[in-house]
Design a protein around this motif. Structure first.
Motif, PDB file in Angstrom:
ATOM      1  N   LEU A 104       9.880   3.129   6.057  1.00 47.09           N
ATOM      2  CA  LEU A 104       9.082   3.275   4.834  1.00 47.09           C
ATOM      3  C   LEU A 104       9.985   3.543   3.637  1.00 47.09           C
ATOM      4  O   LEU A 104      11.071   4.106   3.788  1.00 47.09           O
ATOM      5  CB  LEU A 104       8.098   4.438   4.997  1.00 47.09           C
ATOM      6  CG  LEU A 104       7.009   4.227   6.056  1.00 47.09           C
ATOM      7  CD1 LEU A 104       6.426   5.560   6.510  1.00 47.09           C
ATOM      8  CD2 LEU A 104       5.912   3.318   5.510  1.00 47.09           C
ATOM      9  N   ALA A 105       9.528   3.141   2.459  1.00 46.52           N
ATOM     10  CA  ALA A 105      10.192   3.535   1.205  1.00 46.52           C
ATOM     11  C   ALA A 105       9.647   4.919   0.865  1.00 46.52           C
ATOM     12  O   ALA A 105       8.440   5.106   0.721  1.00 46.52           O
ATOM     13  CB  ALA A 105       9.868   2.542   0.108  1.00 46.52           C
ATOM     14  N   VAL A 106      10.547   5.900   0.763  1.00 46.03           N
ATOM     15  CA  VAL A 106      10.116   7.299   0.681  1.00 46.03           C
ATOM     16  C   VAL A 106      10.573   7.934  -0.622  1.00 46.03           C
ATOM     17  O   VAL A 106      11.746   7.858  -0.983  1.00 46.03           O
ATOM     18  CB  VAL A 106      10.689   8.121   1.864  1.00 46.03           C
ATOM     19  CG1 VAL A 106      10.143   9.541   1.849  1.00 46.03           C
ATOM     20  CG2 VAL A 106      10.376   7.441   3.191  1.00 46.03           C
ATOM     21  N   THR A 107       9.631   8.576  -1.307  1.00 47.70           N
ATOM     22  CA  THR A 107       9.952   9.356  -2.492  1.00 47.70           C
ATOM     23  C   THR A 107       9.539  10.806  -2.247  1.00 47.70           C
ATOM     24  O   THR A 107       8.426  11.057  -1.784  1.00 47.70           O
ATOM     25  CB  THR A 107       9.216   8.819  -3.733  1.00 47.70           C
ATOM     26  OG1 THR A 107       9.567   7.446  -3.916  1.00 47.70           O
ATOM     27  CG2 THR A 107       9.579   9.604  -4.988  1.00 47.70           C
ATOM     28  N   ARG A 146      -2.640   0.713   8.289  1.00 42.90           N
ATOM     29  CA  ARG A 146      -3.254   0.599   6.958  1.00 42.90           C
ATOM     30  C   ARG A 146      -2.402  -0.217   5.995  1.00 42.90           C
ATOM     31  O   ARG A 146      -2.708  -0.289   4.806  1.00 42.90           O
ATOM     32  CB  ARG A 146      -3.466   1.989   6.355  1.00 42.90           C
ATOM     33  CG  ARG A 146      -4.386   2.890   7.142  1.00 42.90           C
ATOM     34  CD  ARG A 146      -5.823   2.400   7.049  1.00 42.90           C
ATOM     35  NE  ARG A 146      -6.696   3.186   7.893  1.00 42.90           N
ATOM     36  CZ  ARG A 146      -7.544   4.114   7.456  1.00 42.90           C
ATOM     37  NH1 ARG A 146      -7.619   4.371   6.173  1.00 42.90           N
ATOM     38  NH2 ARG A 146      -8.303   4.785   8.308  1.00 42.90           N
ATOM     39  N   GLY A 147      -1.295  -0.773   6.499  1.00 47.26           N
ATOM     40  CA  GLY A 147      -0.440  -1.603   5.633  1.00 47.26           C
ATOM     41  C   GLY A 147       0.397  -0.808   4.652  1.00 47.26           C
ATOM     42  O   GLY A 147       0.826  -1.327   3.617  1.00 47.26           O
ATOM     43  N   MET A 160       0.848  -1.204   0.000  1.00 47.97           N
ATOM     44  CA  MET A 160       0.000   0.000   0.000  1.00 47.97           C
ATOM     45  C   MET A 160       0.882   1.251   0.000  1.00 47.97           C
ATOM     46  O   MET A 160       1.912   1.317   0.645  1.00 47.97           O
ATOM     47  CB  MET A 160      -0.907  -0.040   1.246  1.00 47.97           C
ATOM     48  CG  MET A 160      -1.719   1.196   1.471  1.00 47.97           C
ATOM     49  SD  MET A 160      -3.268   1.186   0.561  1.00 47.97           S
ATOM     50  CE  MET A 160      -4.274   2.150   1.692  1.00 47.97           C
ATOM     51  N   ASN A 161       0.403   2.230  -0.745  1.00 45.36           N
ATOM     52  CA  ASN A 161       1.127   3.451  -1.039  1.00 45.36           C
ATOM     53  C   ASN A 161       0.311   4.623  -0.504  1.00 45.36           C
ATOM     54  O   ASN A 161      -0.902   4.605  -0.622  1.00 45.36           O
ATOM     55  CB  ASN A 161       1.219   3.512  -2.570  1.00 45.36           C
ATOM     56  CG  ASN A 161       2.201   4.497  -3.075  1.00 45.36           C
ATOM     57  OD1 ASN A 161       2.996   5.004  -2.307  1.00 45.36           O
ATOM     58  ND2 ASN A 161       2.143   4.773  -4.358  1.00 45.36           N
ATOM     59  N   LEU A 221      -4.576   6.284  -0.471  1.00 47.00           N
ATOM     60  CA  LEU A 221      -4.593   6.889   0.865  1.00 47.00           C
ATOM     61  C   LEU A 221      -3.844   8.226   0.816  1.00 47.00           C
ATOM     62  O   LEU A 221      -2.717   8.287   0.327  1.00 47.00           O
ATOM     63  CB  LEU A 221      -3.923   5.939   1.873  1.00 47.00           C
ATOM     64  CG  LEU A 221      -3.958   6.363   3.340  1.00 47.00           C
ATOM     65  CD1 LEU A 221      -5.390   6.448   3.869  1.00 47.00           C
ATOM     66  CD2 LEU A 221      -3.164   5.365   4.202  1.00 47.00           C
ATOM     67  N   VAL A 222      -4.493   9.261   1.323  1.00 44.86           N
ATOM     68  CA  VAL A 222      -3.894  10.597   1.367  1.00 44.86           C
ATOM     69  C   VAL A 222      -3.980  11.114   2.803  1.00 44.86           C
ATOM     70  O   VAL A 222      -5.062  11.153   3.394  1.00 44.86           O
ATOM     71  CB  VAL A 222      -4.630  11.591   0.432  1.00 44.86           C
ATOM     72  CG1 VAL A 222      -3.982  12.971   0.500  1.00 44.86           C
ATOM     73  CG2 VAL A 222      -4.669  11.078  -1.003  1.00 44.86           C
TER      74      VAL A 222
END
Ligand code: VGL
Ligand code: ZN
Length: 198
Positions: A164-167, A136-137, A1-2, A40-41
């Motif tokens: 987390l993988a962060v961009t 929220r995964g 999930m992103n 998700l925002v």
């Protein structure tokens, strides 16, 4: 999930606001466009009491830009901004707030500042954002907003620390650049910490 994290897109950080970020208004349409692409925002909201210790107005003889020690940490003093329940603290006029699933206020404790959307500057108290995302995964986040060299930077760095993988969506960020080059250095710092710069 992103998930998309919108950092402090609030009236006081726009041109004409109390702590204006140059061209800060340009991120509004970028955020509006991107939000529809995310399951998700979340949004962070700088949300200070009137007597917040980061305000120069609270320190006799001090002006915005001066340095003090607050909660044992070096602190830049700011103009009064994002005071709770004022128009300046509201999300930017024109931001599609209906697309935001959850808001994380920060900076409520008058004795310490909170640039990151995850923790105060002393990493003493959590805002609940990390637990929310974990629940929220969410494994991956994209970060954008205001200001590149303060709240965006510290939010992205804490997201990395949280695993987390962060961009960083660089086109969706604007910075203060109190000292010329602050934004460039902030981006290099994020990159060095493992943030992908997009
Ligand atoms: C911020 C300074 C003070 C930010 C918040 O959103 O980057 N900067 N409070
Ligand atoms: Zn603030």
């Amino acid at each position: 999930m992103n998930a998309l994290i919108l950092v402090d897109i609030q009236n006081d950080f726009l041109p004409g606001g109390a702590l204006p970020v140059p061209r800060g208004h340009e991120v509004i349409e970028i955020a509006n466009h991107l939000m529809s692409q995310y399951p998700l925002v979340v949004a962070t909201q700088d949300w200070h009491p009137l007597d917040h210790g980061s305000f120069a107005s609270q320190h006799t003889g001090k002006k915005p830009g001066d340095m003090i020690t607050l909660a044992g940490l070096p602190q830049i003093l700011w103009p009064d901004h994002c005071v709770q329940n004022t128009g300046g603290a509201l999300f930017a006029t024109g931001l599609n707030t209906r697309a935001i699933h959850r808001v994380f206020p920060k900076g409520q404790d008058p004795t310490i500042d909170s640039y990151s959307g995850f923790f105060d500057n002393g990493h003493r108290r959590s805002t609940g954002l990390a637990d929310f995302l974990r629940g929220r995964g969410v494994r991956e986040v994209q970060v954008m907003g205001l200001a590149t060299d303060y709240c965006v930077k510290f939010t992205a760095l804490d997201a990395v620390k949280d695993g987390l993988a962060v961009t960083l969506i660089q086109s969706g960020c604007r910075g203060v650049d109190l000292n010329p080059g602050d934004c460039t250095r902030a981006i290099e710092e994020m990159r060095a910490a493992g943030v992908t710069i997009a």
